[in-house]
Design an enzyme around this catalytic site. Structure first.
Site, mmCIF file in Angstrom:
data_model
loop_
_atom_site.group_PDB
_atom_site.id
_atom_site.type_symbol
_atom_site.label_atom_id
_atom_site.label_comp_id
_atom_site.label_asym_id
_atom_site.label_seq_id
_atom_site.Cartn_x
_atom_site.Cartn_y
_atom_site.Cartn_z
ATOM 1 N N CYS A 33 -2.568 10.113 0.954
ATOM 2 C CA CYS A 33 -3.673 9.349 0.371
ATOM 3 C C CYS A 33 -3.843 7.983 1.027
ATOM 4 O O CYS A 33 -4.841 7.316 0.801
ATOM 5 C CB CYS A 33 -3.493 9.191 -1.131
ATOM 6 S SG CYS A 33 -2.085 8.174 -1.596
ATOM 7 N N CYS A 102 0.760 7.839 -7.570
ATOM 8 C CA CYS A 102 0.741 6.376 -7.466
ATOM 9 C C CYS A 102 1.911 5.770 -8.229
ATOM 10 O O CYS A 102 2.519 4.802 -7.768
ATOM 11 C CB CYS A 102 -0.559 5.811 -8.008
ATOM 12 S SG CYS A 102 -2.006 6.375 -7.081
#
Length: 123
Positions: A33, A102
């Site tokens: 990402c 995340c």
């Protein structure tokens, strides 16, 4: 999609910035990402006296970085090592499933900084 806590930490990140005199730095990244997190630690008597972060990534990456600094500040190194990916996500009242990576980066960056400190200071 995001909780109020995620939006608050994204809009008003705590402890953001670089620390010129850090005792340790940890950095992790997710090539998939493109998120990159850097955590700076100031340690005093085995306790995290100050902590800062720099994050290149999405809103969830910024929010998890901000939250992990709040969770770790003031803790001993052993206590901070117990902060998990799951506890970061829970402290933010959850993350969308596609953003859970995340929270993994935030805890990993903190643990990387602590490991680097222990390696260089023999603590």
């Amino acid at each position: 999609m995001y909780t109020e806590k995620v939006m608050d930490h994204f809009s008003n990140p705590r402890n953001v910035g670089e620390m010129a005199d850090a005792d340790a730095v940890g950095q992790v990244g997710n090539p998939t990402c493109g998120d990159i997190m850097k955590i700076y630690l100031k340690i005093n008597e085995n306790r995290i006296e100050d902590i800062k972060f720099q994050t290149f990534g999405c809103g969830a990456a910024i929010a998890t970085s901000s939250m992990v600094t709040e969770m770790a500040k003031g803790k001993t190194l052993d206590e901070a090592m117990e902060i998990t990916n799951k506890s970061v996500a829970e402290a933010l009242d959850g993350l969308p499933p596609q953003k859970m990576h995340c929270s993994n980066l935030a805890a990993d960056a903190l643990q990387d900084a602590i490991k680097n400190y222990r390696k260089t200071h023999g603590a």
